[in-house]
Write an enzyme that holds these catalytic residues in place. Structure first.
Site, PDB file in Angstrom:
ATOM      1  N   ARG A  46      36.633 -61.720  -4.740  1.00 45.91           N
ATOM      2  CA  ARG A  46      35.768 -60.834  -5.539  1.00 45.91           C
ATOM      3  C   ARG A  46      34.552 -60.425  -4.719  1.00 45.91           C
ATOM      4  NH1 ARG A  46      32.261 -63.175  -8.542  1.00 45.91           N
ATOM      5  NH2 ARG A  46      33.700 -64.648  -9.502  1.00 45.91           N
ATOM      6  N   LYS A 196      40.882 -39.218  -7.098  1.00 48.43           N
ATOM      7  CA  LYS A 196      41.069 -37.772  -6.904  1.00 48.43           C
ATOM      8  C   LYS A 196      41.343 -37.470  -5.424  1.00 48.43           C
ATOM      9  CE  LYS A 196      39.995 -38.072 -11.213  1.00 48.43           C
ATOM     10  NZ  LYS A 196      38.632 -37.892 -11.732  1.00 48.43           N
TER      11      LYS A 196
HETATM   12  C1  PLP Z   1      37.761 -38.644 -12.592  1.00 46.55           C
HETATM   13  C2  PLP Z   1      36.308 -38.565 -12.369  1.00 46.55           C
HETATM   14  C3  PLP Z   1      35.467 -39.665 -12.620  1.00 46.55           C
HETATM   15  C4  PLP Z   1      35.984 -40.968 -13.212  1.00 46.55           C
HETATM   16  O1  PLP Z   1      36.807 -41.625 -12.333  1.00 46.55           O
HETATM   17  P1  PLP Z   1      38.045 -42.595 -12.768  1.00 46.55           P
HETATM   18  O2  PLP Z   1      38.618 -42.968 -11.450  1.00 46.55           O
HETATM   19  O3  PLP Z   1      38.948 -41.783 -13.624  1.00 46.55           O
HETATM   20  O4  PLP Z   1      37.415 -43.742 -13.505  1.00 46.55           O
HETATM   21  C5  PLP Z   1      34.124 -39.535 -12.340  1.00 46.55           C
HETATM   22  N1  PLP Z   1      33.618 -38.371 -11.857  1.00 46.55           N
HETATM   23  C6  PLP Z   1      34.384 -37.294 -11.623  1.00 46.55           C
HETATM   24  C7  PLP Z   1      33.765 -36.053 -11.095  1.00 46.55           C
HETATM   25  C8  PLP Z   1      35.745 -37.351 -11.873  1.00 46.55           C
HETATM   26  O5  PLP Z   1      36.512 -36.267 -11.643  1.00 46.55           O
END
Ligand code: PLP
Length: 379
Positions: A46, A196
């Site tokens: 962790r 993303k």
């Molecule tokens: C998807 C997203 C998040 C959240 O991220 P997760 O990995 O889904 O928890 C935060 N900020 C932006 C701009 C995003 O597109």
């Protein structure tokens, strides 16, 4: 070294025990000590894990800073940053943030006594000046925003924050470090949803927190270790592998996104196209100044309202109708019904998220196939 070289080598060297050129997935939860407190830098996973460490070092190097933390998700990264603040602290955030971040602030973090004000960040320091209080500790910025792709002046906001001793955190998910490096422009903290563009293949959920400040890093590491919302060794391996092709992918996303934007701008069934790389984008000049490219996401309005938007989306064959973004495959969605359904209707209307708005995360498929698909569905 340059970005593409760092992306492949930073934080990584062949495994000394086997010569394996790629960083192994270290699943071990604990590490032996030769004497109490004497170890090779790892005690418990962790706190620190070798696979995660390699990934964190590589991410930090790409964001032009020294310290990185790989988290279980973008939301875990945001929660961990927020845990550094106390009851009564005031945070100024953008009025056009990722919906999950707004939900987290309003439904969870607010219960812990933090106070939020939401403002139009595109107006920069002048607007922040109107909302600062003696308790203001943090500005939370997302640029470009989702799905309206509004762009805010990072350096102007960073300079103002420094003069007021307020921290600036930038969500850099949409551009990835390849196209935008907020720490170089004065931001204190960068967060990512690595789900993303950093992950880039729609096959992992992850997040990251980056900083160049040793003091902030100490506080962040304390929070990361105490809360424990860390990236697993397997996801760290996936992230590390993905970073190696980040520059190639981002170039390809951008090339396709620009081409589709131009095609849409010239189509009779399209009302408006929003892409920072188009000269028609209201902040194209600012985008050129603070970004190194324009990314792979674009939004547009289809003529004829919800019925036409729906039939257009139903008729696509290459584009997948799905939430999320940043993968090699092209995704398309209807923010009003899908990703932004949880945003209150009045706020959606104020931001311009109406029934005709469609968002595309342009993938890296052949541009001819993508254009043909959009053309047949629009027609
Ligand atoms: C998807 C997203 C998040 C959240 O991220 P997760 O990995 O889904 O928890 C935060 N900020 C932006 C701009 C995003 O597109």
């Amino acid at each position: 070294m340059k970005f593409s070289t760092q992306a492949i080598h930073a934080g990584q060297k062949p495994d000394p025990s086997t010569g394996a050129i790629m960083t192994p997935i270290h699943l071990s939860s604990t590490f032996v000590q030769s004497s109490p407190g004497v170890h090779q830098g790892y005690e418990y996973s962790r706190t620190a894990n070798p696979t995660r460490k390699a990934y964190e070092t590589c991410l930090a190097s790409l964001e032009a800073c020294r310290f990185g933390h790989a988290m279980a998700s973008g939301c875990a990264a945001t929660t961990t940053v927020m845990s550094m603040f106390e009851q009564g602290d005031h945070i100024i955030a953008g009025d056009d943030m990722y919906g999950g971040t707004l939900r987290l602030f309003e439904k969870i973090i607010k219960k812990w006594g933090l106070v939020f004000t939401y403002v139009d960040m595109t107006l920069g320091a002048e607007e922040l000046e109107k909302h600062i209080t003696p308790k203001t500790k943090l500005v939370w910025l997302e640029t470009p925003t989702n799905p309206m792709l509004k762009i805010s002046p990072i350096k102007d906001i960073a300079d103002w924050c420094k003069s007021k001793k307020v921290l600036l955190s930038v969500d850099n998910t949409f551009m990835s470090p390849y196209f935008q490096r907020p720490i170089e422009l004065g931001a204190d903290i960068v967060v990512h949803s690595t789900t993303k563009f950093v992950g880039g293949h729609s096959d992992m959920v992850g997040g990251a927190i980056l900083t160049d400040s040793p003091e902030l890093n100490e506080a962040l590491h304390f929070s990361v270790n105490s809360i424990g919302a860390i990236a697993s060794p397997f996801d760290s391996f996936m992230g590390l592998r993905s970073l190696k092709t980040l520059s190639l992918r981002m170039e390809a996303h951008q090339k396709n996104a620009l081409s589709i934007s131009k095609f849409l701008e010239g189509h009779k069934n399209v009302d408006q196209v929003i892409y920072p790389g188009l000269e028609s984008h209201p902040q194209h000049a600012l985008a050129k100044k603070q970004m190194h490219g324009f990314g792979g996401v674009l939004s547009f309005k289809v003529k004829g309202g919800l019925d036409k938007a729906r039939s257009f989306l139903e008729n696509l064959k290459v584009f997948a109708l799905a939430e999320s973004l940043g993968g090699v495959e092209s995704l398309i969605e209807h923010p009003g019904i899908m990703t932004h359904a949880s945003v209150p209707e009045a706020q959606r209307a104020a931001l311009g998220i109406d029934d005709s708005l469609i968002r595309i995360s342009v993938g890296i498929e052949d541009i001819e196939d993508l254009t043909k698909d959009i053309e047949q569905a629009l027609n």
